[in-house]
Design a protein around this motif. Structure first.
Motif, PDB file in Angstrom:
ATOM      1  N   ARG A 102       0.739  -1.430   0.288  1.00  0.00           N
ATOM      2  CA  ARG A 102       0.495   0.327   0.090  1.00  0.00           C
ATOM      3  C   ARG A 102       0.630   1.189   0.315  1.00  0.00           C
ATOM      4  NH1 ARG A 102      -2.565   3.935   2.607  1.00  0.00           N
ATOM      5  NH2 ARG A 102      -4.885   3.937   2.453  1.00  0.00           N
ATOM      6  N   ALA A 103       1.977   0.888   0.833  1.00  0.00           N
ATOM      7  CA  ALA A 103       3.381   2.466   1.165  1.00  0.00           C
ATOM      8  C   ALA A 103       3.478   3.089  -0.309  1.00  0.00           C
ATOM      9  CB  ALA A 103       4.019   2.694   1.533  1.00  0.00           C
ATOM     10  N   GLU A 104       3.974   1.096  -1.021  1.00  0.00           N
ATOM     11  CA  GLU A 104       4.232   1.615  -2.298  1.00  0.00           C
ATOM     12  C   GLU A 104       4.076   2.299  -3.407  1.00  0.00           C
ATOM     13  OE1 GLU A 104       7.608  -2.028  -2.601  1.00  0.00           O
ATOM     14  OE2 GLU A 104       5.888  -2.463  -3.171  1.00  0.00           O
ATOM     15  N   ALA A 105       2.302   1.510  -3.606  1.00  0.00           N
ATOM     16  CA  ALA A 105       1.313   2.429  -4.252  1.00  0.00           C
ATOM     17  C   ALA A 105       0.519   3.150  -4.319  1.00  0.00           C
ATOM     18  CB  ALA A 105      -0.009   1.687  -4.149  1.00  0.00           C
ATOM     19  N   VAL A 106       0.765   4.678  -3.127  1.00  0.00           N
ATOM     20  CA  VAL A 106       0.406   5.651  -2.942  1.00  0.00           C
ATOM     21  C   VAL A 106       1.905   6.488  -3.230  1.00  0.00           C
ATOM     22  CG1 VAL A 106       0.133   6.989  -0.792  1.00  0.00           C
ATOM     23  CG2 VAL A 106      -1.135   5.208  -0.904  1.00  0.00           C
ATOM     24  N   ALA A 107       2.686   5.519  -2.563  1.00  0.00           N
ATOM     25  CA  ALA A 107       3.957   6.887  -3.144  1.00  0.00           C
ATOM     26  C   ALA A 107       4.088   6.789  -4.775  1.00  0.00           C
ATOM     27  CB  ALA A 107       5.559   5.891  -2.732  1.00  0.00           C
ATOM     28  N   ASP A 108       3.918   5.733  -5.425  1.00  0.00           N
ATOM     29  CA  ASP A 108       3.924   6.114  -6.443  1.00  0.00           C
ATOM     30  C   ASP A 108       2.475   7.479  -7.371  1.00  0.00           C
ATOM     31  OD1 ASP A 108       4.195   5.497  -9.298  1.00  0.00           O
ATOM     32  OD2 ASP A 108       2.438   4.056  -9.327  1.00  0.00           O
ATOM     33  N   LEU A 109       1.839   6.836  -6.855  1.00  0.00           N
ATOM     34  CA  LEU A 109       0.609   8.621  -6.982  1.00  0.00           C
ATOM     35  C   LEU A 109       1.024   9.660  -6.415  1.00  0.00           C
ATOM     36  CD1 LEU A 109      -2.269   8.852  -8.214  1.00  0.00           C
ATOM     37  CD2 LEU A 109      -2.397   7.865  -5.294  1.00  0.00           C
ATOM     38  N   ASN A 110       1.294   9.785  -5.581  1.00  0.00           N
ATOM     39  CA  ASN A 110       2.264  10.800  -5.336  1.00  0.00           C
ATOM     40  C   ASN A 110       3.719  11.517  -6.214  1.00  0.00           C
ATOM     41  OD1 ASN A 110       0.431  10.597  -2.135  1.00  0.00           O
ATOM     42  ND2 ASN A 110       2.130   9.937  -0.828  1.00  0.00           N
ATOM     43  N   LEU A 111       4.437  10.561  -6.591  1.00  0.00           N
ATOM     44  CA  LEU A 111       5.663  11.027  -7.206  1.00  0.00           C
ATOM     45  C   LEU A 111       4.562  11.071  -8.660  1.00  0.00           C
ATOM     46  CD1 LEU A 111       7.942   8.801  -6.484  1.00  0.00           C
ATOM     47  CD2 LEU A 111       7.609  10.925  -6.442  1.00  0.00           C
ATOM     48  N   TRP A 112       3.438  10.574  -9.041  1.00  0.00           N
ATOM     49  CA  TRP A 112       2.607  11.054 -10.394  1.00  0.00           C
ATOM     50  C   TRP A 112       1.700  11.620 -10.160  1.00  0.00           C
ATOM     51  CZ3 TRP A 112      -2.546  11.291 -11.360  1.00  0.00           C
ATOM     52  CH2 TRP A 112      -3.096  10.912 -13.049  1.00  0.00           C
TER      53      TRP A 112
ATOM     54  N   THR B 113      12.046   5.853  -3.110  1.00  0.00           N
ATOM     55  CA  THR B 113      12.680   5.516  -2.149  1.00  0.00           C
ATOM     56  C   THR B 113      12.103   6.580  -0.656  1.00  0.00           C
ATOM     57  OG1 THR B 113      14.481   3.402  -2.844  1.00  0.00           O
ATOM     58  CG2 THR B 113      14.196   3.595  -0.866  1.00  0.00           C
ATOM     59  N   ALA B 114      12.297   7.025  -0.992  1.00  0.00           N
ATOM     60  CA  ALA B 114      11.881   7.987  -0.038  1.00  0.00           C
ATOM     61  C   ALA B 114      10.991   8.434   0.312  1.00  0.00           C
ATOM     62  CB  ALA B 114      12.921   9.334  -0.046  1.00  0.00           C
ATOM     63  N   GLU B 115      10.254   8.578  -0.263  1.00  0.00           N
ATOM     64  CA  GLU B 115       8.731   8.789  -0.610  1.00  0.00           C
ATOM     65  C   GLU B 115       8.330   7.465   0.052  1.00  0.00           C
ATOM     66  OE1 GLU B 115       4.759  10.772  -1.091  1.00  0.00           O
ATOM     67  OE2 GLU B 115       6.760  11.118  -1.266  1.00  0.00           O
ATOM     68  N   VAL B 116       8.618   5.920   0.040  1.00  0.00           N
ATOM     69  CA  VAL B 116       8.351   4.945   0.810  1.00  0.00           C
ATOM     70  C   VAL B 116       7.934   5.258   2.414  1.00  0.00           C
ATOM     71  CG1 VAL B 116       8.035   2.373   0.897  1.00  0.00           C
ATOM     72  CG2 VAL B 116       7.645   3.329  -1.462  1.00  0.00           C
ATOM     73  N   ALA B 117       9.588   5.132   2.234  1.00  0.00           N
ATOM     74  CA  ALA B 117       9.737   5.565   3.830  1.00  0.00           C
ATOM     75  C   ALA B 117       8.730   6.510   4.619  1.00  0.00           C
ATOM     76  CB  ALA B 117      10.988   5.017   4.055  1.00  0.00           C
ATOM     77  N   ARG B 118       8.914   7.766   3.950  1.00  0.00           N
ATOM     78  CA  ARG B 118       7.873   8.764   4.369  1.00  0.00           C
ATOM     79  C   ARG B 118       6.334   8.410   4.560  1.00  0.00           C
ATOM     80  NH1 ARG B 118       3.963  11.988   3.288  1.00  0.00           N
ATOM     81  NH2 ARG B 118       4.213  11.295   1.371  1.00  0.00           N
ATOM     82  N   ILE B 119       6.266   7.236   4.434  1.00  0.00           N
ATOM     83  CA  ILE B 119       4.424   7.232   4.101  1.00  0.00           C
ATOM     84  C   ILE B 119       4.747   6.173   4.987  1.00  0.00           C
ATOM     85  CG2 ILE B 119       2.568   5.967   3.113  1.00  0.00           C
ATOM     86  CD1 ILE B 119       3.591   7.187   0.270  1.00  0.00           C
ATOM     87  N   GLN B 120       5.379   4.874   5.323  1.00  0.00           N
ATOM     88  CA  GLN B 120       5.412   3.647   6.091  1.00  0.00           C
ATOM     89  C   GLN B 120       5.864   4.744   7.342  1.00  0.00           C
ATOM     90  OE1 GLN B 120       8.631   1.044   4.416  1.00  0.00           O
ATOM     91  NE2 GLN B 120       7.340   0.142   3.614  1.00  0.00           N
ATOM     92  N   GLY B 121       6.610   5.377   7.731  1.00  0.00           N
ATOM     93  CA  GLY B 121       7.202   6.275   9.119  1.00  0.00           C
ATOM     94  C   GLY B 121       6.016   7.056   9.745  1.00  0.00           C
ATOM     95  N   SER B 122       4.554   7.381   8.614  1.00  0.00           N
ATOM     96  CA  SER B 122       3.587   8.593   9.112  1.00  0.00           C
ATOM     97  C   SER B 122       2.540   7.659   9.711  1.00  0.00           C
ATOM     98  CB  SER B 122       3.662   9.515   7.906  1.00  0.00           C
ATOM     99  OG  SER B 122       2.752   8.484   6.423  1.00  0.00           O
ATOM    100  N   GLY B 123       2.418   6.507   9.085  1.00  0.00           N
ATOM    101  CA  GLY B 123       1.297   5.518   9.970  1.00  0.00           C
ATOM    102  C   GLY B 123       1.185   5.018   9.158  1.00  0.00           C
ATOM    103  N   ALA B 124      -0.401   4.259   9.521  1.00  0.00           N
ATOM    104  CA  ALA B 124      -1.516   3.135   8.571  1.00  0.00           C
ATOM    105  C   ALA B 124      -1.864   3.514   7.270  1.00  0.00           C
ATOM    106  CB  ALA B 124      -1.432   1.581   9.278  1.00  0.00           C
ATOM    107  N   PHE B 125      -2.160   5.148   8.245  1.00  0.00           N
ATOM    108  CA  PHE B 125      -3.493   5.597   6.876  1.00  0.00           C
ATOM    109  C   PHE B 125      -2.828   6.749   6.878  1.00  0.00           C
ATOM    110  CE2 PHE B 125      -5.670   3.525  10.462  1.00  0.00           C
ATOM    111  CZ  PHE B 125      -6.313   2.602   9.978  1.00  0.00           C
ATOM    112  N   ALA B 126      -1.183   6.817   5.499  1.00  0.00           N
ATOM    113  CA  ALA B 126      -1.195   7.824   4.864  1.00  0.00           C
ATOM    114  C   ALA B 126      -1.837   7.558   4.172  1.00  0.00           C
ATOM    115  CB  ALA B 126       0.233   7.277   4.545  1.00  0.00           C
ATOM    116  N   THR B 127      -2.379   8.511   3.043  1.00  0.00           N
ATOM    117  CA  THR B 127      -3.059   9.036   2.284  1.00  0.00           C
ATOM    118  C   THR B 127      -2.120   9.779   0.794  1.00  0.00           C
ATOM    119  OG1 THR B 127      -4.008  10.775   2.808  1.00  0.00           O
ATOM    120  CG2 THR B 127      -5.548   8.469   3.050  1.00  0.00           C
ATOM    121  N   THR B 128      -2.699  10.364   0.006  1.00  0.00           N
ATOM    122  CA  THR B 128      -1.964  11.542  -0.737  1.00  0.00           C
ATOM    123  C   THR B 128      -2.410  12.842  -0.206  1.00  0.00           C
ATOM    124  OG1 THR B 128      -3.564  11.316  -2.233  1.00  0.00           O
ATOM    125  CG2 THR B 128      -2.219  10.046  -2.836  1.00  0.00           C
TER     126      THR B 128
END
Length: 148
Positions: A75-85, A123-138
């Protein structure tokens, strides 16, 4: 008055003469049955039985790349991909009325997205999302490092 009667008779007679009276089978042939009475598993089994040795494993009969497997991205990778898009600007340009994928501006945005997606930013975006909690959104990922 006789001319009116003759015109009406001629039009009626012309309509009756030009009507289709030949059944369709005589000019197109008999109908070809299009329904199969075999199940999908029976068709695949028949294909496997008659296929060459290198193609004996049942596969989907399709064209194009295979579908993504479930669990391919977290989920973190999918959200990170969307954020970069979204960060690359593709979110604003893809749904415009004057969208042109051959335009230089769009190609530049795709290049930015590819650079972000395959670089250390992902990688930095995935780490940021994983560090911000389970319900990270865009909504939490709209700031770029240049904005800070």
């Amino acid at each position: 008055m006789n001319t009116k009667v003759l015109v009406i008779f001629a039009v009626t007679f012309a309509g009756a003469v030009s009507a289709q009276t030949v059944p369709p089978e005589q000019w197109v042939g008999s109908p070809i049955p299009s329904a199969s009475f075999l199940s999908r598993s029976a068709v695949v089994a028949d294909y496997v039985a008659t296929a060459p040795a290198e193609a004996r494993t049942p596969q989907e009969f399709r064209v194009g790349p295979p579908d993504a497997q479930p669990g391919g991205l977290s989920r973190a990778e999918a959200v990170a991909d969307l954020n970069l898009w979204l960060r690359s600007g593709l979110g604003q340009s893809a749904y415009r009325d004057d969208f042109d994928p051959a335009h230089g501006h769009y190609r530049a945005q795709v290049a930015i997205y590819q650079r972000l997606r395959h670089g250390p930013e992902f990688t930095a975006e995935v780490a940021r999302i994983q560090g911000s909690g389970a319900f990270a959104t865009t909504a939490q990922a709209t700031a770029t490092p240049a904005d800070e």
